[in-house]
Design a protein around this motif. Structure first.
Motif, PDB file in Angstrom:
ATOM      1  N   MET A 134      -4.651  -2.724   4.083  1.00 50.64           N
ATOM      2  CA  MET A 134      -4.865  -1.904   5.264  1.00 50.64           C
ATOM      3  C   MET A 134      -3.603  -1.124   5.629  1.00 50.64           C
ATOM      4  O   MET A 134      -2.486  -1.613   5.463  1.00 50.64           O
ATOM      5  CB  MET A 134      -5.269  -2.817   6.420  1.00 50.64           C
ATOM      6  N   PHE A 136      -1.940   0.893   8.966  1.00 47.64           N
ATOM      7  CA  PHE A 136      -2.153   0.825  10.415  1.00 47.64           C
ATOM      8  C   PHE A 136      -1.613   2.042  11.139  1.00 47.64           C
ATOM      9  O   PHE A 136      -0.672   2.686  10.679  1.00 47.64           O
ATOM     10  CB  PHE A 136      -1.474  -0.414  10.984  1.00 47.64           C
ATOM     11  N   PHE A 139       1.921   1.482  11.916  1.00 50.18           N
ATOM     12  CA  PHE A 139       2.627   1.126  10.673  1.00 50.18           C
ATOM     13  C   PHE A 139       2.717  -0.369  10.434  1.00 50.18           C
ATOM     14  O   PHE A 139       2.511  -0.814   9.318  1.00 50.18           O
ATOM     15  CB  PHE A 139       4.033   1.728  10.617  1.00 50.18           C
ATOM     16  N   GLY A 140       3.101  -1.147  11.459  1.00 46.97           N
ATOM     17  CA  GLY A 140       3.215  -2.594  11.257  1.00 46.97           C
ATOM     18  C   GLY A 140       4.272  -2.970  10.243  1.00 46.97           C
ATOM     19  O   GLY A 140       4.115  -3.927   9.501  1.00 46.97           O
ATOM     20  N   LEU A 141       5.377  -2.216  10.225  1.00 50.78           N
ATOM     21  CA  LEU A 141       6.450  -2.563   9.280  1.00 50.78           C
ATOM     22  C   LEU A 141       7.333  -3.645   9.878  1.00 50.78           C
ATOM     23  O   LEU A 141       7.411  -3.794  11.093  1.00 50.78           O
ATOM     24  CB  LEU A 141       7.290  -1.324   8.968  1.00 50.78           C
ATOM     25  N   LEU A 142       8.015  -4.392   9.013  1.00 46.53           N
ATOM     26  CA  LEU A 142       8.939  -5.413   9.494  1.00 46.53           C
ATOM     27  C   LEU A 142      10.302  -4.767   9.710  1.00 46.53           C
ATOM     28  O   LEU A 142      10.929  -4.319   8.749  1.00 46.53           O
ATOM     29  CB  LEU A 142       9.047  -6.531   8.464  1.00 46.53           C
ATOM     30  N   PRO A 143      10.738  -4.699  10.956  1.00 44.60           N
ATOM     31  CA  PRO A 143      11.945  -3.922  11.256  1.00 44.60           C
ATOM     32  C   PRO A 143      13.207  -4.488  10.618  1.00 44.60           C
ATOM     33  O   PRO A 143      14.179  -3.769  10.454  1.00 44.60           O
ATOM     34  CB  PRO A 143      12.020  -3.966  12.787  1.00 44.60           C
ATOM     35  N   HIS A 144      13.175  -5.784  10.279  1.00 43.31           N
ATOM     36  CA  HIS A 144      14.407  -6.368   9.758  1.00 43.31           C
ATOM     37  C   HIS A 144      14.507  -6.258   8.250  1.00 43.31           C
ATOM     38  O   HIS A 144      15.454  -6.743   7.661  1.00 43.31           O
ATOM     39  CB  HIS A 144      14.505  -7.830  10.190  1.00 43.31           C
ATOM     40  N   ARG A 145      13.535  -5.609   7.611  1.00 42.22           N
ATOM     41  CA  ARG A 145      13.584  -5.490   6.159  1.00 42.22           C
ATOM     42  C   ARG A 145      13.786  -4.038   5.757  1.00 42.22           C
ATOM     43  O   ARG A 145      13.394  -3.119   6.475  1.00 42.22           O
ATOM     44  CB  ARG A 145      12.276  -5.975   5.552  1.00 42.22           C
ATOM     45  N   TYR A 153       6.661  -6.647   0.362  1.00 39.61           N
ATOM     46  CA  TYR A 153       6.303  -7.804   1.183  1.00 39.61           C
ATOM     47  C   TYR A 153       4.969  -8.425   0.782  1.00 39.61           C
ATOM     48  O   TYR A 153       4.846  -9.642   0.673  1.00 39.61           O
ATOM     49  CB  TYR A 153       6.276  -7.374   2.651  1.00 39.61           C
ATOM     50  N   GLY A 154       3.966  -7.551   0.534  1.00 38.54           N
ATOM     51  CA  GLY A 154       2.663  -8.064   0.152  1.00 38.54           C
ATOM     52  C   GLY A 154       2.740  -8.885  -1.124  1.00 38.54           C
ATOM     53  O   GLY A 154       2.113  -9.934  -1.251  1.00 38.54           O
ATOM     54  N   GLU A 156       5.414 -10.386  -2.208  1.00 31.59           N
ATOM     55  CA  GLU A 156       6.163 -11.605  -1.911  1.00 31.59           C
ATOM     56  C   GLU A 156       5.216 -12.674  -1.378  1.00 31.59           C
ATOM     57  O   GLU A 156       5.303 -13.848  -1.757  1.00 31.59           O
ATOM     58  CB  GLU A 156       7.242 -11.270  -0.879  1.00 31.59           C
ATOM     59  N   ILE A 157       4.321 -12.249  -0.529  1.00 30.03           N
ATOM     60  CA  ILE A 157       3.361 -13.187   0.040  1.00 30.03           C
ATOM     61  C   ILE A 157       2.460 -13.758  -1.040  1.00 30.03           C
ATOM     62  O   ILE A 157       2.062 -14.914  -1.012  1.00 30.03           O
ATOM     63  CB  ILE A 157       2.543 -12.469   1.131  1.00 30.03           C
ATOM     64  N   ARG A 185      16.239   1.072   6.723  1.00 27.29           N
ATOM     65  CA  ARG A 185      15.349   0.236   7.524  1.00 27.29           C
ATOM     66  C   ARG A 185      14.324   1.133   8.204  1.00 27.29           C
ATOM     67  O   ARG A 185      14.591   2.316   8.428  1.00 27.29           O
ATOM     68  CB  ARG A 185      16.152  -0.497   8.594  1.00 27.29           C
ATOM     69  N   ARG A 201       3.118   0.009   0.824  1.00 27.79           N
ATOM     70  CA  ARG A 201       2.926  -1.426   0.913  1.00 27.79           C
ATOM     71  C   ARG A 201       1.477  -1.798   0.584  1.00 27.79           C
ATOM     72  O   ARG A 201       1.206  -2.762  -0.123  1.00 27.79           O
ATOM     73  CB  ARG A 201       3.274  -1.903   2.322  1.00 27.79           C
TER      74      ARG A 201
END
Lengths: 375, 642, 324
Positions: A134, A136, A139-145, A153-154, A156-157, A185, A201
């Motif tokens: 999906m 969004f 965006f729904g990004l992880l700010p610390h990465r 990330y996907g 990695e999961i 970032r 992603r």
């Protein structure tokens, strides 16, 4: 009110898009009688007289709100299926129900014939990891990465090893045009760039279906246009199936093979862009599509009139029935006379100044609109 | 939903309407109950018939504990291990600190601060430790440091675990939140007695009291951080098929980093202040030095021990606050850091002694005492016109405190309950009102009504003064960045300096009694009020200010009509904080003649009369809870909207 | 996954068990974490809040460190809790105890965790005192019968309409509230809350040459700075004391004069070696104690410096305390 919608027999060729064959085959997503009701004891609502109450009365009586109301549709492989509606119409809830990010209240969802609602936790996780990704609105990004790690990330999961996931992520970053920004970032990127990361992603897991939830609403118009073209390209070139949520009609017309128009949780009309614009199912849809530049959506098939005489069948330039009215105007204006609409060997009809202008003027070709115009 | 579309005046009208409804309902209830209560129990102070004396059971409990501390399994197998673990841990840390020597500790701290927060923090750390040594306070500083390291580690661990549970489970959150809120409103002194009851006097109970006191902010912020994670991000993570654990470890925790660090920072600050207060129950180190110095009214020595406390606070604060930027130093950096520290430590030991060299100390006690004496001499009898501190104290006591106290004590008990109910309900919800009323009633039941009204009168008067002063200073600070810059270090020091340091000197100025407590309370609470208010005023939407200016509003009009109304939540928070902080000092002021509940606690600690102390402690807790609920308006509303 | 969890749990439990010794932990045998850290034997002394006690501790500390090679920690604890701490071994010795029969019975006679350490050599006396300048001007104030006459002069903001009787730390033994009531005096007891606050107040009064009435005790260095004269209260009798022991609120006579005593932790008394021996022999006079106390409190010397000076001046006194 099941709206399976008419078969997409015709394909509208939008100026921005390369013409493609209408996708067909067994549905990727098959949704039947789907309900989502928010509130206490939600299951008592669907299919009962409670559901017929007005939203206010329902909330007053039960504390529940119906977000998706008895919706059915199919998404075919390779298709870009657009769900459109204003805010509060239930479209975002609908798309989340597809992978059970929001648990549906009743109804059936199948992906490739497999029952989604019956999946256990791990099967569902598997679905989300490998089959439907999906994108969004925010965006729904992880700010610390970093960009690269966000894209990876996907993977990695899923438990993909570091080297491999980074290599694949780098490929995706390249593909969405962010090469050279891997180390940044999210906060250092523009909105458009961030959404490209979101897209990368989603693509990194190589999913069967891409789900878009108003992906470009937060972007500037110019960037939005770019991104839409990117999506169209992905759809047409890679043949990736998409479900695309938007509130923007022009966006829906630009990217969608078929459009489901939602209002108050229901699908009020489902069809090709031309069907929606050319034959609105009710006043709401008509109102909705009023300002659409019709000549760019409707084809000459809708504008043509029957052959007047044999002479007409012989002379004048030939147009494919899928040609847009706008293109036909150009042809007609250049030659000065009517043009023939030819499919294969057969001449289906003729378009001339008058019939083309009727489309532009919004008078339509159907009897009903004509009568109205006459009155 | 509808409230967002409502215009401001309409909302105000509804609010007024609702307020009227609440008051009417309350009045109706009162009309029925009050005559009954009056007929049954009279209308003076809390009726004796409704009190329960816990002295007997508490005394026997305390005796039982003392008699069984070395034999009962509960102590041998449970509490004993807790206190043993604490002592072992502190001993280990202390031995390491001693082994590092002054050079190693200073260098290590500076390097750590540098890695975590940059060069400025490193220089701060270096200078601070050097000053601690130069003041001749090296050994006590190390003791406090060892105690702090263990206490903070435990607080953070406990707090983070609680916060994790509350962050992940709504049930736990709902249950834990009122407890945490309550704990944060309680004066530090109230925590001492229960641990003394179980563990006696010593370092272990001091650490435990510190942990109990300092863990709540960590738990609270962890929970809030986890709950406040951007739902969009979490949804995206879910949509990728993350397991619950992956979701927590890769998204929620990293995203809550800011809150977690803030939690660590607050925990450290609270732990430090408690570590000082806990010297009353045998925490060694700097707090004990301050406490010892004060028994001879040696303000200079007290200050010499107080300065390292302030410096430690600053070092801790700057080091942990600086980490907020998203910098993740490579892992190898820590190895380098450890190696460098070890090298310096070895070098230091080769060069000289482990402890700070004797020759390098500066005695500040004598000059400070001279300065203090001079100040007292000149301020006491005062300047012509404005009078001296002695006059102020007499007037404050005679014209403000006494009438207020006799007013409160003369108030019929049911009237006090009604007033509290009305206030709490008007500002909050029926729940807060109920909590407040029950707290106050419990005070009465415990038989501490009069003492509590005495304490309450002291709190109210001091809060009023604090707010007037605080708002005035805050307005000045909010308007001029220069004033703000000048004020900042002063506020920092006032907030971190242990109250013990200035509690006794104010006696010289204001005489024994309730006035010096009020003065100390004001000094302690003022910084928080100034900070919150000036921040609130500065954060006011510049657009609103600009439009007010464009309409030709004067400075005063802007302040009254735009800044104050818009900063309302912060102003109310300032009131709440002022109440909580003032209460904590008014209690400690039992040490300088504040009397009332504070004296009971001091008495309980001093005489080992835990019955008196504990009951007073519970009364203080109730009073704190009541005051907090009565001044805590937006919370319920905010929750409702969220 | 599940097996890993179980393994982890078992490992954690095992670790906990080993770490805690898997057995009983008697917290009453746990000393200070700071003790014995620097590699020397440590003696922990309880220091009470008043300066006389600090003088004892300072001299004992100085001699233990410089003559006997111990490390000494001092912890300030109030009197009654100090007994508890002493019993638990968190402090090794109390050098000046003003008489706590309850505690003595519990810890020395019943639990036997505390051992008597002999007399300190100083006698203590509690009473009501007025400054000398006031007594000189109004000699009749020295009889409690006449106190009411002066109540109006002794009024303060805190005492309301009555005269102020200034009391000190809550840790001190006091019957003042009962005395005021039973002697029917027009006075209000105002608790300073700590001795420091009381001293500060007394000094401030003295500076202003204002009259005051205070609970006080000797030996106390403050007399050297603010000369005070004791007010005569109804004479102390055993009958009165017995009455008071039953119900403290009935006391109507003066305070007794008591021998100040030392107490040691039993364990320390047995195994404390030279240090315990030394502390048992520690014995000096009121004048000695006041000399040190004065240096600490009035000249603001650090306690160890004051002790050093006294030790240099009086070798004849302390030589005898050292174990042979």
């Amino acid at each position: 009110m099941a709206t399976d919608g008419p078969q997409p027999t015709d394909r509208v060729s939008d100026g921005a898009l390369a013409a493609a064959d209408a996708p067909s085959g067994p549905p990727v997503f098959a949704v039947r009688n789907l309900w989502k009701v928010f509130g206490p004891k939600a299951t008592r609502i669907p299919g009962t007289e409670l559901a017929e109450l007005s939203p206010e009365a329902l909330r007053e009586q039960t504390g529940c709100t119906v977000a998706v109301r008895d919706v059915s549709f199919d998404v075919r492989p390779g298709e870009c299926f657009v769900v459109m509606g204003l805010s509060g119409s239930g479209k975002s809830t609908l798309v989340r129900c597809l992978t059970r990010l929001i648990e549906p209240t009743s109804g059936a969802i199948a992906i490739d014939g497999e029952d989604v609602r019956g999946m256990d936790k791990s099967a569902l996780r598997n679905l989300r990891r490998h089959r439907a990704a999906m994108v969004f609105q925010h965006f729904g990004l992880l700010p610390h990465r970093t960009v690269l790690d966000n894209v990876a990330y996907g993977l990695e999961i899923q438990g993909v090893g570091k080297a491999e996931r980074r290599a694949r992520a780098a490929e995706m970053v390249e593909k969405v045009g962010l090469a050279g920004m891997e180390g940044r970032r999210p906060s250092q990127l523009s909105g458009g760039q961030q959404q490209r990361v979101g897209l990368a992603r989603a693509l990194a897991a190589d999913p069967e279906v891409l789900l878009f939830d108003e992906p470009f609403s937060a972007l500037d118009p110019l960037i939005r246009r770019d991104m839409q073209e990117e999506v169209v390209r992905l759809n047409r070139e890679e043949g990736r199936t998409m479900v695309f949520i938007t509130h923007d009609l022009s966006e829906a017309l630009r990217v969608g093979h078929r459009i489901a128009l939602m209002r108050g949780g229901r699908v009020v009309q489902c069809g090709t862009p031309e069907e929606i614009v050319g034959s609105p199912a009710d006043d709401y849809v008509r109102d909705f599509v009023r300002d659409v530049p019709r000549e760019q959506v409707l084809s000459v098939r809708r504008a043509m009139r029957p052959l007047g005489d044999a002479h007409e069948a012989e002379s004048g330039p030939a147009l494919h029935p899928a040609t847009t009215v706008a293109e036909a105007i150009e042809t007609v204006a250049r030659t000065g006379g009517p043009a023939r609409v030819v499919e294969g060997e057969r001449c289906l009809g003729v378009v001339d100044f008058k019939s083309l202008l009727r489309v532009v003027a919004g008078l339509g070709t159907g009897g009903r609109t004509e009568e109205k115009a006459a009155a | 939903m509808s409230s967002t579309t409502m215009t401001a005046p309409a909302r105000a009208a509804v609010l007024r309407h609702r307020a009227v409804r609440k008051l009417l309902l309350l009045a109706a209830v009162a009309a029925v109950l009050v005559p009954l209560a009056d007929a049954r129990w009279g209308s003076g102070s809390w009726p004796h018939a409704l009190t329960v004396s816990l002295d007997g059971p508490l005394k026997s409990t305390s005796t039982w504990i003392i008699d069984n501390r070395d034999s009962h399994w509960l102590f041998l197998y449970f509490f004993g291990h807790i206190s043993g673990a604490i002592i072992t841990a502190i001993h280990a840390v202390y031995v390491v600190l001693l082994a590092l020597g002054w050079a190693g500790v200073t260098a290590g701290a500076a390097l750590l601060a540098w890695r975590a927060a940059g060069v400025r923090a490193a220089v701060t750390a270096l200078l601070s430790f050097a000053v601690c040594g130069a003041l001749g306070m090296w050994v006590p500083t190390m003791r406090t440091l060892a105690l702090m390291i263990v206490a903070v580690a435990a607080s953070v661990a406990v707090g983070a675990l609680l916060g994790l549970a509350a962050g992940l489970s709504d049930r736990v959150f709902r249950g834990l939140r009122p407890v945490l809120d309550t704990m944060q409103a309680l004066p530090a002194f109230a925590y001492l007695l229960p641990v003394v009851l179980v563990f006696g006097i010593g370092v272990a109970p001091a650490v435990l009291a510190t942990v109990v006191y300092a863990a709540p902010p960590m738990a609270r912020l962890t929970a809030l951080g986890l709950r406040g994670t951007d739902p969009g991000v979490l949804e995206a993570v879910d949509s990728l098929g993350a397991t619950a654990r992956q979701r927590l470890l890769t998204a929620r925790l990293p995203l809550a980093r800011r809150e977690l660090l803030l939690g660590v920072n607050q925990t450290i600050m609270m732990a430090l202040s408690m570590a000082v207060i806990a010297s009353v129950i045998g925490a060694d180190g700097l707090g004990d030095r301050v406490y010892q110095a004060l028994s001879t009214v040696d303000v200079g020595s007290a200050l010499a021990a107080g300065i390292p406390i302030v410096l430690l606070a600053i070092v801790f604060d700057r080091t942990t606050a600086g980490t907020r930027q998203g910098r993740t130093p490579p892992r190898s950096a820590w190895a380098v850091l450890a190696a460098a520290t070890a090298v310096v430590a070895v070098a230091g030991r080769l060069l000289g002694s482990q402890s700070w060299p004797d020759g390098w100390t500066v005695a500040i006690a004598a000059p400070v005492n001279t300065a203090k004496d001079w100040m007292v001499d000149h301020l006491y009898s005062g300047l012509p016109g404005i009078g001296g501190t002695a006059d102020w104290a007499a007037h404050y006591t005679g014209w403000v405190l006494d009438p207020l106290r006799s007013g409160l004590q003369g108030l019929p008990w049911w009237a006090a309950l009604l007033i509290v109910a009305a206030l709490a309900w008007l500002i909050g919800t029926w729940r807060t009102a109920l909590t407040a009323v029950l707290s106050l009633a419990l005070i009465g039941v415990l038989g501490r009504w009069d003492a509590s009204m005495d304490t309450l009168s002291q709190v109210l008067a001091a809060v009023a003064v604090t707010l007037v002063l605080g708002f005035a200073v805050a307005v000045a600070a909010a308007r001029s960045p220069r004033v703000e810059r000048l004020l900042r270090p002063v506020l920092d020091v006032c907030q971190t300096m242990p109250q013990f340091v200035y509690l006794i000197p104010v006696v010289a100025l204001f005489g024994v009694g309730r006035a010096p407590g009020a003065a100390a309370a004001i000094v302690y609470a003022l910084p928080a009020v100034v900070r919150i208010v000036s921040q609130g005023l500065r954060q006011v939407n510049p657009g609103a200010l600009e439009s007010a200016r464009s309409l030709g509003a004067t400075g005063g009009q802007q302040l009254r009509q735009v800044q104050f109304p818009l900063a309302r939540p912060e102003l109310l928070l300032a009131v709440n904080q002022a109440v909580v902080l003032v209460l904590s000092v008014v209690i400690i002021a039992g040490l300088v003649g504040g009397g009332a509940l504070g004296y009971d606690v001091v008495f309980g600690l001093a005489q080992g009369d835990l019955a008196t102390g504990l009951v007073a402690g519970v009364a203080i807790a109730c009073l704190g809870l009541m005051l907090d609920r009565v001044t805590q308006p937006t919370k319920g509303v905010r929750d409702g909207n969220a | 996954m599940a097996t890993r969890k179980i393994v982890t749990a078992v490992a954690a439990l095992g670790l906990l068990a080993t770490a805690t010794g898997c057995g009983a932990a008697d917290m009453t045998k746990q000393g200070s974490p700071y003790a014995n850290a620097a590699g020397a034997k440590t003696v922990t002394l309880s220091v009470q809040s008043w300066v006389g006690a600090r003088a004892n501790a300072a001299v004992a500390q100085y001699l233990l460190e410089h003559e006997l090679g111990y490390r000494v920690d001092t912890v300030q604890v109030d009197e009654v809790p100090a007994w508890d701490a002493l019993s638990q071994g968190r402090v090794d010795a109390i050098l000046e105890d003003w008489g706590h029969p309850d505690q003595e019975k519990r810890y020395v006679d019943d639990k036997r965790t505390v051992a008597p350490g002999g007399d300190l050599g100083v006698t203590g006396h509690i009473g009501w005192w007025v400054p000398k300048y006031f007594a000189d001007a109004h000699p009749d104030v020295l009889d409690w019968h006449n106190l009411d006459k002066y109540a109006s002069q002794l009024r303060t903001a805190e005492s309301g309409g009555k005269g102020q009787l200034l009391d000190g730390s809550p840790s001190y033994v006091t019957n003042d509230k009962a005395l005021v009531k039973n002697l029917n005096l027009n006075y209000q007891v105002v608790f300073a809350g700590s001795e420091a606050a009381q001293i500060t107040q007394i000094k401030q009064f003295a500076k202003e040459k204002r009259p005051f009435l205070t609970y006080w005790y000797e030996p106390q260095w403050l007399f050297n700075e603010v000369p005070m004269v004791e007010v005569k209260l109804p004479e102390y009798t055993d009958a009165c004391a017995a009455k008071g022991a039953k119900d403290p609120s009935t006391i109507d006579c003066a305070y007794p004069t008591s021998q100040l005593k030392k107490f040691l932790n039993t364990n320390f008394a047995k195994k404390g070696g030279k240090a315990a021996d030394f502390l048992r022999k520690f014995h000096w006079t009121k004048a000695d104690q006041n000399e040190v106390a004065q240096m600490i409190a009035e000249d603001k010397l650090p306690a160890d410096e004051a002790a050093k000076r006294w030790v240099q001046r009086h070798p004849d006194v302390w030589r005898g305390w050292l174990p042979r």
